[in-house]
Design an enzyme around this catalytic site. Structure first.
Site, mmCIF file in Angstrom:
data_model
loop_
_atom_site.group_PDB
_atom_site.id
_atom_site.type_symbol
_atom_site.label_atom_id
_atom_site.label_comp_id
_atom_site.label_asym_id
_atom_site.label_seq_id
_atom_site.Cartn_x
_atom_site.Cartn_y
_atom_site.Cartn_z
ATOM 1 N N LYS A 34 0.859 -1.189 0.000
ATOM 2 C CA LYS A 34 0.000 0.000 0.000
ATOM 3 C C LYS A 34 0.886 1.226 0.000
ATOM 4 O O LYS A 34 2.015 1.179 0.518
ATOM 5 C CB LYS A 34 -0.874 0.026 1.266
ATOM 6 C CG LYS A 34 -2.100 0.876 1.112
ATOM 7 C CD LYS A 34 -3.131 0.121 0.302
ATOM 8 C CE LYS A 34 -4.460 0.785 0.246
ATOM 9 N NZ LYS A 34 -5.485 -0.155 -0.221
HETATM 10 N N1 GLU Z 1 -7.123 0.080 -3.501
HETATM 11 C C1 GLU Z 1 -7.847 -1.122 -3.830
HETATM 12 C C2 GLU Z 1 -7.924 -2.034 -2.618
HETATM 13 O O1 GLU Z 1 -7.761 -1.607 -1.506
HETATM 14 C C3 GLU Z 1 -7.311 -1.805 -5.086
HETATM 15 C C4 GLU Z 1 -5.904 -2.260 -5.043
HETATM 16 C C5 GLU Z 1 -5.374 -2.768 -6.374
HETATM 17 O O2 GLU Z 1 -6.127 -2.886 -7.302
HETATM 18 O O3 GLU Z 1 -4.178 -3.041 -6.420
HETATM 19 O O4 GLU Z 1 -8.210 -3.186 -2.740
#
Ligand code: GLU
Length: 453
Positions: free
Chosen positions: A142
């Site tokens: 993240k």
């Molecule tokens: N931000 C989204 C999540 O928390 C998508 C993450 C992604 O597609 O890599 O799942």
């Protein structure tokens, strides 16, 4: 400029080689007797409390436990930006790779004034478990930049994005770590990440980021994927507890990408959306809110704002505790806590956001008999279609929307069924069952790969 903290590679305790053969039968000494759950409203604490319980049920060896609880890499960068008046403002950016045992790490980037390293660490770990639950070959990561996008111009957001990406050149890569949108980031920001990365590596590299505009190699259906996944999870769960979607009443907290699309798709299934909210306020109408109208209102006004027609203004707290069948928290972390969990009236909670329920609220919801489809299952549709996007980029080929949506439905429904079966097998909540399945998968892969060092 980048501060990189690498986890020591020797994470197996006592120098032992960890594999399936030497799994202890008793609970390893690294576990403290599960402490009574304390509600600290810290997402990392909430994640760890659930992780500890699942690890205890799985009788995870101490070395694997240590390995899986620690991020493999945490990067902090400073992002100096020249503002329009010539002054320089320095922002802080983060990227945490929690685990890359299953494959390249994957996870979104959020822009918000309260982003901090602990939050990003929790969100990165949730991505590891989420990818494992839906069975896609990615690890978890993240990112975040501590900034308030509401006070920034598009040009400033572009500068922040490009400098952040340039600082992360050693981290990002289609086979290493692949960012995506999250809170307050969108397709345009992904396009700038793609462009900046591509300029540095001197070739266009679409697979370095997902959630891109379609014309740059984005996938059809990616924008709606998280909300669509929430809808699939909600329907599956309603079926289990005997709620007819056509008679269901639903409250949705948050009206960004996930909340608005979840509301729209659930309404399409015949559900009545009786409450919605966004940063500007919460709105209630027992007769049902016209979601198309609300989406159009947000498109023209920026927010729901006071004055949104055909609904009564309520507080966010009232929205969470509305008399309804299904509650979809799709805003941020720590919304359902031990302080308000007692007052929740919904029979089913489907977590569109990451971490909307604190660990302290879990036992309260359980004692009230509320079924909770946890974030790492319910909102996994986004990363699932991100995986499809990456696969399409690598194949240099586009799938039709029907193919994307059909494969998403299969992935979500089979993940739900696996989690549901595990919850019956272990006699635990869907949340704990999701953690058990995810941690078990990553641990098994780790034992096969072994510890290098
Ligand atoms: N931000 C989204 C999540 O928390 C998508 C993450 C992604 O597609 O890599 O799942």
């Amino acid at each position: 400029m980048a501060t990189v903290t690498d986890t020591p590679s020797k994470t197996s305790t006592n120098g032992q080689h960890t594999n399936g053969a030497d799994r202890p039968n008793s609970i390893p000494s690294v576990y403290k007797e599960p402490a009574p759950i304390v509600d600290r409203d810290n997402p990392l604490e909430s994640m760890m409390q659930r992780f500890d319980r699942a690890a205890e049920i799985l009788k995870l060896e101490p070395g694997i436990y240590q390995y899986l609880k620690t991020p493999v890499k945490s990067v902090i960068v400073s992002i100096p930006i020249q503002m329009d008046d010539g002054s320089v403002q320095v922002f802080e950016g983060y990227r945490v790779i929690h685990n890359d045992i299953l494959g390249p790490s994957k996870g979104g980037i959020r822009y918000a004034p309260d982003v901090n390293l602990d939050e990003v660490k929790a969100l990165a770990a949730w991505m590891t478990w989420k990818c494992a639950v839906v069975d896609i070959p990615f690890g978890g990561a993240k990112g975040g930049v501590c900034c308030d996008p509401r006070t920034l111009t598009m040009a400033q957001i572009e500068k922040i994005t490009r400098r952040y990406t340039a600082n992360m050149l050693d981290v990002f890569g289609p086979d290493r770590d692949i960012p995506a949108p999250d809170v307050n980031t969108n397709e345009q920001i992904m396009a700038w990440i793609l462009d900046t990365y591509s300029m540095h590596v001197k070739r266009t590299e679409p697979g370095v980021v997902t959630g891109k505009p379609i014309v740059l190699g984005g996938s059809l259906g990616r924008r709606e994927a998280t909300g669509r996944g929430v809808m699939h999870s909600a329907l599956r769960a309603m079926e289990k507890i005997g709620i007819n979607p056509k008679q269901a009443t639903v409250a949705v907290e948050g009206f960004g990408n996930v909340g608005s699309i979840s509301a729209e798709l659930l309404a399409e299934q015949g559900a009545k959306i009786v409450g919605i909210s966004d940063i500007s306020g919460a709105y209630h109408n027992d007769g049902g809110i016209d979601i198309q109208k609300a989406i159009a209102w947000v498109e023209s006004h920026g927010h729901l704002l006071e004055g949104f027609p055909d609904a009564e203004r309520i507080t966010n707290e009232q929205l969470l505790t509305l008399d309804c069948d299904v509650l979809v928290p799709a805003a941020r972390e720590d919304r359902i806590t031990k302080r308000n969990a007692h007052n929740i009236q919904a029979k089913l909670i489907v977590e569109g956001a990451n971490g909307p329920t604190t660990a302290g609220a879990d036992p309260i919801l359980e004692s009230k008999g509320i079924l909770v489809v946890p974030d790492i299952l319910a909102n996994a549709g986004g990363v699932t279609v991100s995986y499809f996007e990456w696969v399409q980029n690598r194949g240099g080929y586009h799938w039709t929307l029907d193919v994307v949506n059909e494969r998403l439905a299969t992935a979500m429904n089979s993940a739900f069924d696996r989690v549901y079966a595990a919850s019956l097998q272990y006699k635990v909540s869907l949340r704990l069952a999701s953690y058990i399945l995810a941690i078990d998968k990553v641990a098994k892969t780790l034992r096969l790969r072994g510890i290098y060092g």
